[in-house]
Design a protein around this motif. Structure first.
Motif, PDB file in Angstrom:
ATOM      1  N   UNK A 223       0.849  -1.192   0.000  1.00  0.00           N
ATOM      2  CA  UNK A 223       0.000   0.000   0.000  1.00  0.00           C
ATOM      3  C   UNK A 223       0.881   1.238   0.000  1.00  0.00           C
ATOM      4  N   UNK A 224       0.367   2.273  -0.624  1.00  0.00           N
ATOM      5  CA  UNK A 224       1.037   3.574  -0.643  1.00  0.00           C
ATOM      6  C   UNK A 224      -0.022   4.570  -0.195  1.00  0.00           C
ATOM      7  N   UNK A 225       0.221   5.219   0.917  1.00  0.00           N
ATOM      8  CA  UNK A 225      -0.778   6.115   1.496  1.00  0.00           C
ATOM      9  C   UNK A 225      -0.310   7.553   1.334  1.00  0.00           C
ATOM     10  N   UNK A 226      -1.055   8.322   0.539  1.00  0.00           N
ATOM     11  CA  UNK A 226      -0.776   9.741   0.362  1.00  0.00           C
ATOM     12  C   UNK A 226      -1.453  10.512   1.490  1.00  0.00           C
ATOM     13  N   UNK A 227      -0.710  11.389   2.143  1.00  0.00           N
ATOM     14  CA  UNK A 227      -1.294  12.298   3.125  1.00  0.00           C
ATOM     15  C   UNK A 227      -1.837  13.472   2.314  1.00  0.00           C
ATOM     16  N   UNK A 228      -3.125  13.759   2.436  1.00  0.00           N
ATOM     17  CA  UNK A 228      -3.750  14.724   1.533  1.00  0.00           C
ATOM     18  C   UNK A 228      -5.028  15.308   2.127  1.00  0.00           C
ATOM     19  N   UNK A 229      -5.429  16.423   1.557  1.00  0.00           N
ATOM     20  CA  UNK A 229      -6.759  16.961   1.820  1.00  0.00           C
ATOM     21  C   UNK A 229      -7.642  16.529   0.658  1.00  0.00           C
ATOM     22  N   UNK A 230      -8.720  15.836   0.966  1.00  0.00           N
ATOM     23  CA  UNK A 230      -9.643  15.351  -0.060  1.00  0.00           C
ATOM     24  C   UNK A 230     -10.958  16.112   0.102  1.00  0.00           C
ATOM     25  N   UNK A 231     -11.406  16.751  -0.974  1.00  0.00           N
ATOM     26  CA  UNK A 231     -12.664  17.501  -0.940  1.00  0.00           C
ATOM     27  C   UNK A 231     -13.545  17.064  -2.099  1.00  0.00           C
ATOM     28  N   UNK A 232     -14.815  17.409  -1.953  1.00  0.00           N
ATOM     29  CA  UNK A 232     -15.793  17.037  -2.979  1.00  0.00           C
ATOM     30  C   UNK A 232     -16.711  18.217  -3.253  1.00  0.00           C
TER      31      UNK A 232
END
Length: 174
Positions: free
Chosen positions: A78-87
């Motif tokens: 697994x590769x986990x990106x630390x990110x802000x996810x918006x919709x």
């Protein structure tokens, strides 16, 4: 120190079935919304290392959890990106915070790209608040993975999150 790169922002146009990245627009064969976010799967065409990519965008946790199907030996599970996810309607946006967590299922997890985060901050691409948020989330993920014995599904389940993946062909572990 590494050269500073601008913040990577990716967009997922669910209705148009397109993944907009810093290198272009790619067709997506699977988008599936679920209680915790969005699942996406697409082929990597003419990529030297990767055949296929799957990810779960998880806004509440502040991550994008990825699985890759490599042409050769599996580099990680697994590769986990630390990110802000918006919709916004059918458009999902992932603002990458440079830090990533690489997971070898059942064995280890490693926070990587700290040099990229620090260079971006020094260059003014991200502020102190965003830097602190990224570090905090990355350490929370890494600590959670330790408690879950480096199992991403167990770590997610501990947060009340269950996700499903498409079957991937067997690859040789590194």
């Amino acid at each position: 120190m590494r050269a500073a790169e601008p913040v990577k922002i990716e967009r997922h146009d669910v209705e148009g079935r397109q993944h907009h990245t810093n290198t272009g627009v790619r067709p997506v064969h699977t988008y599936r919304e679920h209680a915790h976010g969005l699942f996406v799967a697409r082929d990597f065409v003419a990529h030297p290392r990767i055949r296929h990519w799957q990810a779960h965008l998880l806004p509440e946790i502040g991550v994008q959890v990825c699985r890759y199907d490599f042409h050769g030996p599996r580099e990680h599970d697994y590769y986990i990106d630390i990110a802000t996810v918006t919709r916004a309607g059918d458009l999902w946006t992932v603002r990458d915070h440079y830090l990533d967590v690489i997971v070898h299922d059942g064995m280890a997890a490693e926070i990587v790209d700290t040099d990229e985060l620090l260079a971006a901050h020094e260059a003014g691409h991200i502020g102190a608040d965003e830097l602190c948020r990224a570090v905090s989330i990355a350490h929370r993920v890494a600590s959670g993975l330790v408690r879950a014995r480096y199992s991403v599904p167990e770590w997610l389940a501990g947060q009340g999150v269950r996700v499903e993946w498409l079957a991937m062909p067997e690859t040789v572990a590194v």
